[in-house]
Scaffold this motif. Structure first.
Motif, PDB file in Angstrom:
ATOM      1  N   PRO A  86       0.844  -1.204   0.000  1.00  0.00           N
ATOM      2  CA  PRO A  86       0.000   0.000   0.000  1.00  0.00           C
ATOM      3  C   PRO A  86       0.880   1.255   0.000  1.00  0.00           C
ATOM      4  CG  PRO A  86      -0.735  -1.549   1.683  1.00  0.00           C
ATOM      5  CD  PRO A  86       0.566  -2.079   1.143  1.00  0.00           C
ATOM      6  N   GLY A  87       0.750   2.071  -1.030  1.00  0.00           N
ATOM      7  CA  GLY A  87       1.469   3.339  -1.090  1.00  0.00           C
ATOM      8  C   GLY A  87       2.854   3.301  -1.736  1.00  0.00           C
ATOM      9  N   TRP A  88       3.404   2.120  -2.009  1.00  0.00           N
ATOM     10  CA  TRP A  88       4.711   2.038  -2.660  1.00  0.00           C
ATOM     11  C   TRP A  88       4.944   0.616  -3.156  1.00  0.00           C
ATOM     12  CZ3 TRP A  88       9.653   0.248  -0.372  1.00  0.00           C
ATOM     13  CH2 TRP A  88       9.466  -0.501   0.782  1.00  0.00           C
ATOM     14  N   ALA A 119      12.524   1.299  -5.329  1.00  0.00           N
ATOM     15  CA  ALA A 119      11.111   1.429  -4.992  1.00  0.00           C
ATOM     16  C   ALA A 119      10.435   2.385  -5.959  1.00  0.00           C
ATOM     17  CB  ALA A 119      10.954   1.933  -3.565  1.00  0.00           C
ATOM     18  N   LEU A 120       9.148   2.126  -6.169  1.00  0.00           N
ATOM     19  CA  LEU A 120       8.293   2.994  -6.964  1.00  0.00           C
ATOM     20  C   LEU A 120       7.301   3.661  -6.020  1.00  0.00           C
ATOM     21  CD1 LEU A 120       7.475   0.506  -9.864  1.00  0.00           C
ATOM     22  CD2 LEU A 120       9.143   2.356  -9.913  1.00  0.00           C
ATOM     23  N   PHE A 121       7.195   4.991  -6.102  1.00  0.00           N
ATOM     24  CA  PHE A 121       6.271   5.750  -5.273  1.00  0.00           C
ATOM     25  C   PHE A 121       5.261   6.437  -6.186  1.00  0.00           C
ATOM     26  CE2 PHE A 121      10.314   5.554  -3.025  1.00  0.00           C
ATOM     27  CZ  PHE A 121       9.913   5.053  -1.801  1.00  0.00           C
ATOM     28  N   PRO A 122       3.942   6.112  -6.057  1.00  0.00           N
ATOM     29  CA  PRO A 122       2.955   6.689  -6.972  1.00  0.00           C
ATOM     30  C   PRO A 122       2.817   8.201  -6.787  1.00  0.00           C
ATOM     31  CG  PRO A 122       1.867   5.423  -5.234  1.00  0.00           C
ATOM     32  CD  PRO A 122       3.342   5.236  -5.058  1.00  0.00           C
ATOM     33  N   ILE A 123       2.705   8.909  -7.933  1.00  0.00           N
ATOM     34  CA  ILE A 123       2.468  10.356  -7.883  1.00  0.00           C
ATOM     35  C   ILE A 123       1.170  10.729  -8.591  1.00  0.00           C
ATOM     36  CG2 ILE A 123       4.827  11.162  -7.504  1.00  0.00           C
ATOM     37  CD1 ILE A 123       5.159  11.465 -10.509  1.00  0.00           C
ATOM     38  N   VAL A 124       0.832  10.014  -9.653  1.00  0.00           N
ATOM     39  CA  VAL A 124      -0.447  10.153 -10.358  1.00  0.00           C
ATOM     40  C   VAL A 124      -0.839   8.769 -10.841  1.00  0.00           C
ATOM     41  CG1 VAL A 124      -0.066  12.545 -11.122  1.00  0.00           C
ATOM     42  CG2 VAL A 124       0.658  10.668 -12.578  1.00  0.00           C
ATOM     43  N   ALA A 125      -2.044   8.632 -11.377  1.00  0.00           N
ATOM     44  CA  ALA A 125      -2.478   7.335 -11.906  1.00  0.00           C
ATOM     45  C   ALA A 125      -1.548   6.929 -13.047  1.00  0.00           C
ATOM     46  CB  ALA A 125      -3.908   7.416 -12.400  1.00  0.00           C
ATOM     47  N   GLY A 126      -0.853   5.807 -12.875  1.00  0.00           N
ATOM     48  CA  GLY A 126       0.070   5.316 -13.899  1.00  0.00           C
ATOM     49  C   GLY A 126       1.439   5.980 -13.893  1.00  0.00           C
ATOM     50  N   GLY A 127       1.706   6.871 -12.952  1.00  0.00           N
ATOM     51  CA  GLY A 127       2.994   7.563 -12.875  1.00  0.00           C
ATOM     52  C   GLY A 127       3.643   7.381 -11.518  1.00  0.00           C
ATOM     53  N   PHE A 128       4.947   7.126 -11.513  1.00  0.00           N
ATOM     54  CA  PHE A 128       5.667   6.828 -10.280  1.00  0.00           C
ATOM     55  C   PHE A 128       7.009   7.563 -10.258  1.00  0.00           C
ATOM     56  CE2 PHE A 128       3.089   3.266 -11.473  1.00  0.00           C
ATOM     57  CZ  PHE A 128       2.510   2.830 -10.296  1.00  0.00           C
ATOM     58  N   ILE A 129       7.473   7.880  -9.060  1.00  0.00           N
ATOM     59  CA  ILE A 129       8.866   8.262  -8.845  1.00  0.00           C
ATOM     60  C   ILE A 129       9.624   6.959  -8.636  1.00  0.00           C
ATOM     61  CG2 ILE A 129      10.502   9.399  -7.292  1.00  0.00           C
ATOM     62  CD1 ILE A 129       8.906  11.428  -8.805  1.00  0.00           C
ATOM     63  N   ARG A 130      10.720   6.769  -9.368  1.00  0.00           N
ATOM     64  CA  ARG A 130      11.518   5.539  -9.265  1.00  0.00           C
ATOM     65  C   ARG A 130      12.848   5.892  -8.615  1.00  0.00           C
ATOM     66  NH1 ARG A 130      12.404   0.820 -13.590  1.00  0.00           N
ATOM     67  NH2 ARG A 130      14.352  -0.011 -12.802  1.00  0.00           N
ATOM     68  N   VAL A 131      13.126   5.262  -7.482  1.00  0.00           N
ATOM     69  CA  VAL A 131      14.385   5.432  -6.755  1.00  0.00           C
ATOM     70  C   VAL A 131      15.079   4.077  -6.754  1.00  0.00           C
ATOM     71  CG1 VAL A 131      15.436   6.070  -4.556  1.00  0.00           C
ATOM     72  CG2 VAL A 131      13.348   7.216  -5.313  1.00  0.00           C
ATOM     73  N   GLU A 132      16.367   4.074  -7.102  1.00  0.00           N
ATOM     74  CA  GLU A 132      17.033   2.787  -7.317  1.00  0.00           C
ATOM     75  C   GLU A 132      18.523   2.850  -7.003  1.00  0.00           C
ATOM     76  OE1 GLU A 132      17.843  -0.057 -11.228  1.00  0.00           O
ATOM     77  OE2 GLU A 132      16.630   1.739 -11.393  1.00  0.00           O
ATOM     78  N   TYR A 133      19.024   1.752  -6.456  1.00  0.00           N
ATOM     79  CA  TYR A 133      20.468   1.525  -6.338  1.00  0.00           C
ATOM     80  C   TYR A 133      20.796   0.359  -7.261  1.00  0.00           C
ATOM     81  CZ  TYR A 133      24.834  -0.482  -4.844  1.00  0.00           C
ATOM     82  OH  TYR A 133      26.105  -1.007  -4.850  1.00  0.00           O
ATOM     83  N   GLN A 134      21.857   0.501  -8.045  1.00  0.00           N
ATOM     84  CA  GLN A 134      22.264  -0.585  -8.930  1.00  0.00           C
ATOM     85  C   GLN A 134      23.770  -0.789  -8.860  1.00  0.00           C
ATOM     86  OE1 GLN A 134      22.194  -1.267 -13.623  1.00  0.00           O
ATOM     87  NE2 GLN A 134      20.165  -0.885 -12.775  1.00  0.00           N
ATOM     88  N   LEU A 135      24.149  -2.037  -8.694  1.00  0.00           N
ATOM     89  CA  LEU A 135      25.550  -2.445  -8.720  1.00  0.00           C
ATOM     90  C   LEU A 135      25.774  -3.130 -10.064  1.00  0.00           C
ATOM     91  CD1 LEU A 135      28.329  -3.152  -7.341  1.00  0.00           C
ATOM     92  CD2 LEU A 135      27.223  -5.281  -6.661  1.00  0.00           C
ATOM     93  N   GLN A 136      26.795  -2.685 -10.787  1.00  0.00           N
ATOM     94  CA  GLN A 136      27.144  -3.327 -12.051  1.00  0.00           C
ATOM     95  C   GLN A 136      28.544  -3.902 -11.931  1.00  0.00           C
ATOM     96  OE1 GLN A 136      26.754  -0.489 -15.216  1.00  0.00           O
ATOM     97  NE2 GLN A 136      24.528  -0.623 -15.211  1.00  0.00           N
TER      98      GLN A 136
END
Length: 158
Positions: A86-88, A119-136
């Motif tokens: 719920p919420g994220w 994590a994806l955090f909803p901002i509008v219907a079908g739209g999200f803020i995407r925050v990510e850590y990636q190790l390559q």
């Protein structure tokens, strides 16, 4: 790598019937910028995915990485698993890819293996803020090394 991308593209129409969601396609734009010794270094990633099932999506990523006087193009194919809350929505991803590094007149391509969480955090219907850590993990000829990305961006679903 070309064979893997072709297989991914051919599989997209086949997975349409496997979906039980209303999500048909996702696209995201993520970026990172750092200031190092007075020089701006930046990364920009564009990703596209098509859910296989409710929480499992193959994700094709194309990126441009600019560091000092070099540029590299990063392309990966990862499998992303979402855990909607719920919420994220937290997620994890893992895959394989390659990097084409341009230094002056020279071009080198080397394999890499991304592993990440975010994590994806909803901002509008079908739209999200995407925050990510990636190790390559990059398999360079002289020595393998790890690269860390802290990315923030927008993801759209329709």
């Amino acid at each position: 790598m070309k064979k893997l991308v072709v297989c991914f593209m051919l599989a997209l129409p086949l997975v349409a019937t496997a979906q039980s969601d209303s999500v048909r396609f996702e696209i995201s734009f993520s970026a990172m910028a750092t200031l190092s010794d007075g020089t701006l270094e930046s990364s920009l990633f564009v990703r596209a995915s098509r859910p296989l099932w409710r929480t499992l999506s193959p994700e094709l990523s194309l990126g441009v990485d600019h560091r000092r006087k070099t540029a590299s193009f990063v392309y990966t194919l990862a499998l992303r698993m979402d855990w909607p809350q719920p919420g994220w929505t937290p997620f994890a991803l893992a895959g394989l890819g390659a990097e084409s590094l341009i230094v002056g007149p020279f071009l080198t391509t080397r394999p890499l293996f991304p592993l990440g969480a975010g994590a994806l955090f909803p901002i509008v219907a079908g739209g999200f803020i995407r925050v990510e850590y990636q190790l390559q993990h990059v398999r360079a000829l002289a020595y393998p090394f790890n690269r860390h990305y802290f990315l923030i961006g927008i993801q759209l679903r329709w």
